[in-house]
Design a protein around this motif. Structure first.
Motif, short mmCIF file in Angstrom:
data_model
loop_
_atom_site.label_atom_id
_atom_site.label_comp_id
_atom_site.label_asym_id
_atom_site.label_seq_id
_atom_site.Cartn_x
_atom_site.Cartn_y
_atom_site.Cartn_z
N PRO A 288 0.81 -1.23 0.00
CA PRO A 288 0.00 0.00 0.00
C PRO A 288 0.84 1.28 0.00
O PRO A 288 0.95 1.96 1.01
CB PRO A 288 -0.81 -0.11 1.29
CG PRO A 288 0.08 -0.90 2.20
CD PRO A 288 0.86 -1.84 1.33
N ASP B 147 3.00 6.88 8.27
CA ASP B 147 2.31 6.09 7.24
C ASP B 147 2.55 4.61 7.52
O ASP B 147 3.05 3.88 6.67
CB ASP B 147 2.84 6.50 5.86
CG ASP B 147 2.02 5.89 4.73
OD1 ASP B 147 0.87 5.48 4.98
OD2 ASP B 147 2.53 5.83 3.59
N ASP C 238 -0.85 9.96 6.80
CA ASP C 238 -1.60 9.45 5.64
C ASP C 238 -2.77 8.58 6.10
O ASP C 238 -2.85 8.17 7.26
CB ASP C 238 -0.67 8.63 4.74
CG ASP C 238 -1.32 8.26 3.40
OD1 ASP C 238 -2.22 9.00 2.93
OD2 ASP C 238 -0.95 7.22 2.82
N ASN C 239 -3.68 8.32 5.19
CA ASN C 239 -4.81 7.39 5.39
C ASN C 239 -5.79 7.83 6.49
O ASN C 239 -6.30 7.01 7.25
CB ASN C 239 -4.31 5.97 5.69
CG ASN C 239 -3.38 5.45 4.60
OD1 ASN C 239 -2.17 5.35 4.80
ND2 ASN C 239 -3.93 5.15 3.44
MG MG Z 1 -0.48 5.13 3.48
#
Ligand code: MG
Ligand code: SAH
Length: 204
Positions: A24, A117, A143-144
């Motif tokens: 990912p 991340d 992130d995410n």
């Molecule tokens: Mg990520």
């Protein structure tokens, strides 16, 4: 971004490997935001939690000459692949890879930017552990934050128990950032899988 042009094919190979092996790596929009942020905000050192195979570390390293990335990865196979990729692009001087669990590592340096991340369930722990390692006027980017859209869903819609637990964790992290007295956070929910940009509040 001239450097990215030079390495275009090698970068594409890394992206293809990620796709084939279901790794990912950061989404296109997110990586553009991250690298622009680094280019434009006087950032010369980055600590990354979650190297995977080195894609984002490499993209950050290519933003300018005077930048150094330290990146931590706990999975041996991915760490080895990242080492290989960093070598392939000749970026050994700009990227230091650490094969460790981020929650167990101890660092002596401080950084202009910290990019989180890794395991989404541990974001609060990462933030608390590494925020003291941030330089004055530093930024923490996560992130995410949308967790593939799950954070917008009602809990009853998420049948899988593990997934529901993870989604709850991401929501708790969002609350943690919202209520944080030391950092002010912008939630960029429309970029990639959602990015949080947390800046130290001015001390009064
Ligand atoms: Mg990520
Ligand atoms: N930043 C990368 C993608 C990272 S994917 C990119 O965009 O190219 C998330 C990675 O975090 C995974 O490879 C996983 O093994 C790693 N990870 C998860 N928990 C970790 C921990 N506690 N310490 C170090 N790495 C961790």
């Amino acid at each position: 971004m001239a450097l990215v042009e030079t390495y275009k094919e090698l970068i594409q190979e890394i992206m293809d490997y990620a796709e084939e092996n279901k790794i990912p790596i950061m989404q296109q929009e997110g990586i553009i935001y991250l690298t622009n942020y680094i280019e434009n905000n006087n950032i010369h050192s980055v600590l990354e939690i979650g190297t995977a195979i080195g894609f984002s570390a490499i993209m950050m390293a290519l933003t300018k000459d005077d930048i150094h990335i330290t990146s931590i990865e706990k999975d041996e196979e991915r760490y080895m692949e990242a080492l290989k990729n960093v070598k392939k692009l000749g970026l050994e001087d700009k990227i230091t890879l650490l094969y460790k669990d981020a929650l167990e590592v101890s660092l002596n340096n401080t950084y202009d930017c910290i990019f989180i991340d890794a395991a989404k369930s541990k974001n609060t722990e990462f933030f608390e552990k590494f925020s003291p390692k941030l330089n004055e006027h530093g930024t923490i980017i996560t992130d995410n934050m949308k967790f593939h859209g799950y954070v917008d869903k009602d809990e009853s819609e998420i049948k899988n128990r593990n997934l529901r637990g993870l989604v709850r964790k991401v929501k708790e992290y969002r609350e943690f950032l919202k209520n944080n007295k030391k950092f002010e956070t912008d939630f960029l929910d429309d970029i990639g899988d959602g990015i949080a940009v947390s800046r130290k509040r001015e001390e009064k």
